[in-house]
Design an enzyme around this catalytic site. Structure first.
Site, short mmCIF file in Angstrom:
data_model
loop_
_atom_site.label_atom_id
_atom_site.label_comp_id
_atom_site.label_asym_id
_atom_site.label_seq_id
_atom_site.Cartn_x
_atom_site.Cartn_y
_atom_site.Cartn_z
N ASP A 176 0.82 -1.21 0.00
CA ASP A 176 0.00 0.00 0.00
C ASP A 176 0.86 1.27 0.00
O ASP A 176 0.61 2.21 -0.76
CB ASP A 176 -0.92 -0.01 1.22
CG ASP A 176 -2.39 0.02 0.83
OD1 ASP A 176 -2.68 -0.28 -0.34
OD2 ASP A 176 -3.24 0.32 1.68
N ASP A 188 -8.77 -3.33 1.41
CA ASP A 188 -8.68 -2.73 2.73
C ASP A 188 -9.69 -3.33 3.71
O ASP A 188 -9.67 -3.02 4.89
CB ASP A 188 -8.90 -1.22 2.63
CG ASP A 188 -7.84 -0.54 1.78
OD1 ASP A 188 -6.70 -1.04 1.78
OD2 ASP A 188 -8.15 0.45 1.12
#
Length: 538
Positions: free
Chosen positions: A383, A436
């Site tokens: 990420d 997520d």
């Protein structure tokens, strides 16, 4: 009609590639465009409502320049000003018509932006609107030797909007405009609903996963007590219906997701988004079907249909309930795909997405804390790299560009949960990527399975703490998102430390860390040994 493991892994890689962000950023920082005194504005989007012969008409969106004064943030403070055409149209020399405070509409080209603004100011214009030579907007910067002591606002309009206004004025129609750049609210209620949606999805998936694990454990205990060793060996050789991730597959997953993200970034176009829509619909149909069949099976009136099967070519034994539900799921996904551009299509996208996430979290499992730590650790680096570090190589954030679906003509890729921003004057959506939710959700679901198998209470277990850690991590993500003017943030940057830190700290404090790290479940003594006479065991 179960999801086979190959399709599931492909869908998991695809849906986990997108991160958290907000569509439609209104403030655009640019470290490449030079800044200096008088030329240091952010590139902000500007609203341009128009009136034709006194009647309200269309509202257009332009982008402000690096130079000139900033605009009003509230429409009620913005003046309605008559719009006039430049003569000559490029405004590179003194206009033939003297202006008395009108906003001047000019064409791009033949001289610099700052020169056009200076000429317009000297001619008496109150602002300058520059028509771009293409439909996209362009950032107007200052030349190194330009005079930037400019007292009027400068704004660029897309070609189609500028051409329409020019046509009205050429037909002797009175056109007036107002220029203002409203600010986004610090917090929008859509973010609260999106937070509840993400937390609720993991909560439902975790309880389903834990319930299934407990049923399997009870069934295994019955087999150990009642079945022969030969039957046990046959049962053990069969498929459990779950996909257990190991350390190598956790690393491979992040590498594969990175490759897919780069492909998404490089090949982003209309046809590629169509491929993503098809993949999303396939996963959504499987997820929605699995969730509906499981839910309906809980009702007594549907149990008979869930327990009766028919053999279907290519799919094997399929329950009558599955056959009944499948056409509805396919129709739902197809209708969403066809009408996905209408204003309320986000509801269908969220339903399909939540069903897919819950199904993935019920089928894919991390067996212990070690694998969960490797998976989330790699996802944490993934990420950060693709949101922040990728700017050094690609000159823009690969994750944010891919998530927005730039160059595709779509309002973002479909692998997102999204809710319209309710109180935002710019509209747009609050979004969160499936990754997520799925990746942290794997460890949260593991915590509840462990609690149930060890018969821990809610307070003495790990689930309530893991769930709280995820909620706080996501909350901090939204705080960071708003502090950064709506620019996309890597959610796992905040979520992963919360979850892993909570797990490891509690496990070490309670003395369970070794079991959590290696086995991931309590040791269950063999019932056959317990049932033997004492003298035989000795």
């Amino acid at each position: 009609m179960e999801i086979n493991r190959g399709v599931l892994i492909v869908v998991l890689i695809v849906v986990s590639s997108a991160g958290l962000g907000l569509a439609g950023d209104i403030v655009h920082q640019d470290d490449v465009a030079p800044k200096r005194p008088g030329c240091a504005n952010n590139f902000v989007l500007v609203k341009v409502p128009t009136w034709i012969n006194g009647l309200e008409d269309n509202e257009y969106v332009g982008v402000g320049a690096r130079f000139g004064p900033t605009l009003e943030s509230k429409e009620k403070h913005a003046n309605h000003t008559r719009l006039a055409l430049a003569d000559p149209p490029d405004c590179c020399s003194k206009p033939r018509n003297q202006l008395t405070g009108e906003v001047i509409l000019v064409h791009r080209g033949n001289c610099s932006f700052t020169m056009k603004a200076n000429v317009a100011e000297e001619a008496g214009a109150s602002a300058i609107l520059i028509i771009n030579n293409q439909t996209e907007l362009f950032k107007m910067v200052c030349e190194s030797d330009a005079d930037v002591d400019i007292k009027i606002p400068a704004l660029m309009l897309p070609q189609d909007a500028g051409s329409r206004l020019e046509k009205y004025i050429s037909n002797n129609t009175m056109v007036s405009v107002a220029l203002y750049s409203p600010k986004r609210p610090a917090v929008d209620i859509a973010e609260v609903f999106l937070w509840l949606m993400a937390v609720g999805t993991i909560l439902c998936a975790s309880y389903w996963s834990a319930w299934t694990a407990r049923e399997v454990a009870i069934e295994q205990d019955k087999l150990l007590k009642d079945a022969s060793e030969e039957i046990l060996e046959v049962r053990g050789a069969g498929s459990s219906g779950f996909v257990d991730i190991n350390t190598m597959s956790a690393i491979f997953f992040v590498v594969a997701a990175s490759c897919f993200l780069v492909m998404l970034y490089k090949l982003m176009s209309f046809w590629f988004v169509e491929v993503l829509v098809v993949l999303f619909c396939i996963g959504g149909v499987e997820g929605l079907q699995t969730c509906l069949v499981t839910l309906l099976s809980c009702f007594r009136c549907f149990q008979r249909f869930a327990e009766s099967f028919i053999k279907v070519p290519l799919f094997g034994a399929v329950s009558h309930l599955t056959l009944a539900v499948c056409p509805f799921c396919i129709t739902f996904a197809v209708v969403w795909a066809v009408y996905r551009r209408i204003s309320f299509a986000w509801i269908g996208q969220d339903i399909l997405g939540i069903a897919l996430i819950i199904t993935v979290l019920q089928i894919v499992r991390v067996p212990n804390l070690k694998v969960g730590t490797v998976l989330l650790g790699c996802a944490f680096l993934y990420d950060i790299f693709w949101v922040f570090v990728s700017k050094w190589w690609f000159h823009e954030s690969v994750m944010i560009v891919a998530t927005r679906g730039d160059k595709s003509g779509e309002d973002g890729i479909p692998m997102l949960l999204k809710i319209p921003r309710i109180y935002d004057p710019w509209g747009g959506y609050s979004v969160i990527g499936f990754g997520d939710i799925i990746l942290p959700g794997l460890l949260v679901a593991f915590s509840l399975r462990y609690d149930w198998l060890t018969k821990k209470t809610l307070r003495a277990g790990y689930f309530i703490w893991a769930m709280t850690a995820y909620g706080l991590g996501l909350l901090v993500t939204y705080v960071a998102l708003n502090l950064m003017d709506g620019h996309g943030q890597p959610a796992l940057l905040y979520i992963v430390p919360f979850i892993l830190g909570t797990f490891i700290t509690l496990g070490k404090k309670r003395g369970d860390l070794k079991t959590l790290w290696t086995r991931g479940e309590p040791e269950r003594p063999c019932p056959h040994v317990q049932l033997q006479p004492l003298e035989q065991r000795e």
